[in-house]
Scaffold this motif. Sequence first.
Motif, PDB file in Angstrom:
ATOM      1  N   UNK A  79     -13.929 -11.845  -1.839  1.00 40.74           N
ATOM      2  CA  UNK A  79     -14.152 -10.664  -1.013  1.00 40.74           C
ATOM      3  C   UNK A  79     -13.264 -10.646   0.228  1.00 40.74           C
ATOM      4  N   UNK A  80     -12.818  -9.475   0.562  1.00 38.89           N
ATOM      5  CA  UNK A  80     -12.034  -9.297   1.773  1.00 38.89           C
ATOM      6  C   UNK A  80     -12.959  -8.982   2.932  1.00 38.89           C
ATOM      7  N   UNK A  97     -14.416  -1.210   1.477  1.00 36.94           N
ATOM      8  CA  UNK A  97     -14.312  -2.670   1.466  1.00 36.94           C
ATOM      9  C   UNK A  97     -15.607  -3.285   0.964  1.00 36.94           C
ATOM     10  N   UNK A  98     -16.714  -2.748   1.428  1.00 40.89           N
ATOM     11  CA  UNK A  98     -18.020  -3.289   1.036  1.00 40.89           C
ATOM     12  C   UNK A  98     -18.224  -3.115  -0.480  1.00 40.89           C
ATOM     13  N   UNK A 115      -8.706  -8.768   7.096  1.00 40.91           N
ATOM     14  CA  UNK A 115      -7.829  -7.797   7.739  1.00 40.91           C
ATOM     15  C   UNK A 115      -8.276  -7.728   9.199  1.00 40.91           C
ATOM     16  N   UNK A 116      -7.347  -7.939  10.095  1.00 39.61           N
ATOM     17  CA  UNK A 116      -7.699  -7.892  11.511  1.00 39.61           C
ATOM     18  C   UNK A 116      -7.473  -6.475  12.041  1.00 39.61           C
ATOM     19  N   UNK A 117      -8.487  -5.928  12.638  1.00 37.77           N
ATOM     20  CA  UNK A 117      -8.398  -4.584  13.208  1.00 37.77           C
ATOM     21  C   UNK A 117      -8.461  -4.719  14.728  1.00 37.77           C
ATOM     22  N   UNK A 118      -7.457  -4.229  15.436  1.00 39.36           N
ATOM     23  CA  UNK A 118      -7.479  -4.382  16.893  1.00 39.36           C
ATOM     24  C   UNK A 118      -8.695  -3.675  17.491  1.00 39.36           C
ATOM     25  N   UNK A 119      -9.251  -4.286  18.509  1.00 38.20           N
ATOM     26  CA  UNK A 119     -10.456  -3.742  19.120  1.00 38.20           C
ATOM     27  C   UNK A 119     -10.231  -2.328  19.661  1.00 38.20           C
ATOM     28  N   UNK A 174     -14.656 -10.365  15.753  1.00 35.29           N
ATOM     29  CA  UNK A 174     -16.039  -9.965  15.531  1.00 35.29           C
ATOM     30  C   UNK A 174     -16.175  -9.368  14.142  1.00 35.29           C
ATOM     31  N   UNK A 175     -17.380  -9.477  13.616  1.00 32.72           N
ATOM     32  CA  UNK A 175     -17.588  -8.962  12.263  1.00 32.72           C
ATOM     33  C   UNK A 175     -18.169  -7.548  12.328  1.00 32.72           C
TER      34      UNK A 175
END
Length: 560
Positions: free
Chosen positions: A317-318, A307-308, A358-362, A333-334
């Motif tokens: 940018x995503x 991604x980076x 894109x949301x990633x579950x904790x 959170x980032x």
Amino acid sequence: MGNKNKNKGKRFNHNNTHKGRNQNHGKGWNRVVEEAFPAYDDGHRLDRQNESTKTMAHRSNADNGAIPKGSGHGVRSYENQRQVNEYCQKQAKVSSTPSGSRSGNAKAEGGPKLDRNHFGDKERNNKGDREKAPHKSKCLECNVMPTSYCTKCLQWVCDDCARTDHYYSGCNLTSKAEAINQMKKDSVQKACLRRDTMERLLTELGAYDMQLDAFRLTMQTAFECTRKEKGRVDAMLHNGQARKRSINEALQSLENSVNFPESQSGLQELEQFVNEGKRWASSSNILDLKTFSHTTKHILLSSAHMMKMANSEDKTPGMILVSQTVHDKTLLSRMNVEGGRILVYSLAEMDTVPQGTIALPFTSIKSCIDKASALGFLEISCRGKFLGRVLIRMLGDTLRGRQFLMMCTGEAGPSFCNTHFHRVWSKSRPGESIWGGDYEKGDGSGGSTVLKVSNNEKSVPASKHMAVKAGLVSGSYENENPRTIFRVYTKDDVKPQRKSHSSYNSMYNAHSFSKEENIAKDTSAFGMVENGLDVFETALICDNITEVVIHACGVVIEAQ
Ligand SMILES: [Zn+2]
Ligand SMILES: [Zn+2]
């Protein structure tokens, strides 16, 4: 020819700045060009002039402050008018007088900027006119056809400049043809080298591209397999719960049976359920959890890296944001990729979520973290000045350590983010420590526990019993519901005979110190500063410790 060129060159320069002294005052700019490019006919000369005004005239004028006189050529006149304007502006700047025009004045001519590029009067008087290079080796800029090249000074020069400026030891003049040939050779060699390097990179990129395809397809397969396996496990969980309930019910009815037939059928029923339970258990295979955690971590690391890299070339940018719902609120959170690891910052409410997120579950983050050796981080500042980042490693799986990590991630709601330190103990003495972690009151009286210890977690030790050493991190002392308060020791608290525990590893074995009376111990330790202890040393210089703030915190996901 040489002398002629020399005079002409001198005139060219002096025309602008020493024009009063110029003997060839009447010679026009076009004449200068004619002499500079004798081999060219008018048409060529115009081309050449056009080309040179495009590429060089601007720089030449900036350097020399030259004002070429107007000529019959339209293009050139236009350029010359521009050059005159530029010169006027420059003169005005240098002399700060409105008279900085072509007529000039002594002040403007004597300005430091002009002296650097022209033959100053002083120099002229000392060395005499004859020894001067007419173009100061800026023959190309002066539109004078060069005849040779100095490989030391890297300058194209005319005969006169060559003779006057490049006869020093060390200067190396080559003929124009030779120099051009050499330059061609060098350029070709350079281009070939670059092309070969690019070819290698193209091969590598091609392989990378194929690998990415393979990875994506494997991930798609993995996704399908995981979905299928999850179906099996969900069913097994459901099944297992039902079987367990059946056994409980059978046990109950057996207990309640009062006569022989009831008891007998109860026994039969129970045996049947026990056998079913046995079959269920034998089919409840699971894969190694550690392997999964490891794989998840590596996929996450690779994804964050990809991604980076993709972002660096992308206009939109995503972003991967970690999300967790706490008390019906979505916290985000980032993540920051740094070297081979990811910093996951504490969860908080975010006003705006950038597009392409894109949301990633904790839970995914949590599955990558080994509680026993997790690495938390605190970023510390004082009065708005960033002091540094402190990395704190857990010393095994402890409840206080778990709570510390929960406060680093903010997964339960509150976090250490924007809390300050509130106390320094034993300042400048052995056992010196700095206290913080009170997210409620900020003075050490708050910091209610965020731990919810389930029955399964009862076996997890509350903390470690450790000898006090600079860098040791320990919690507050309550036996029940320990608060979020923590302290970091910044100085050892040991008396002279330290030799017996010189080995760092022995730090982790509290028993090895139990016989020693002279070593202070902390019973609520859970972590050790791995990096950035000096940040606290800087923080301790701050007069008021409450101005030392944890402005960011989180956990580190490491490759290893
Ligand atoms: Zn020259
Ligand atoms: Zn030279």
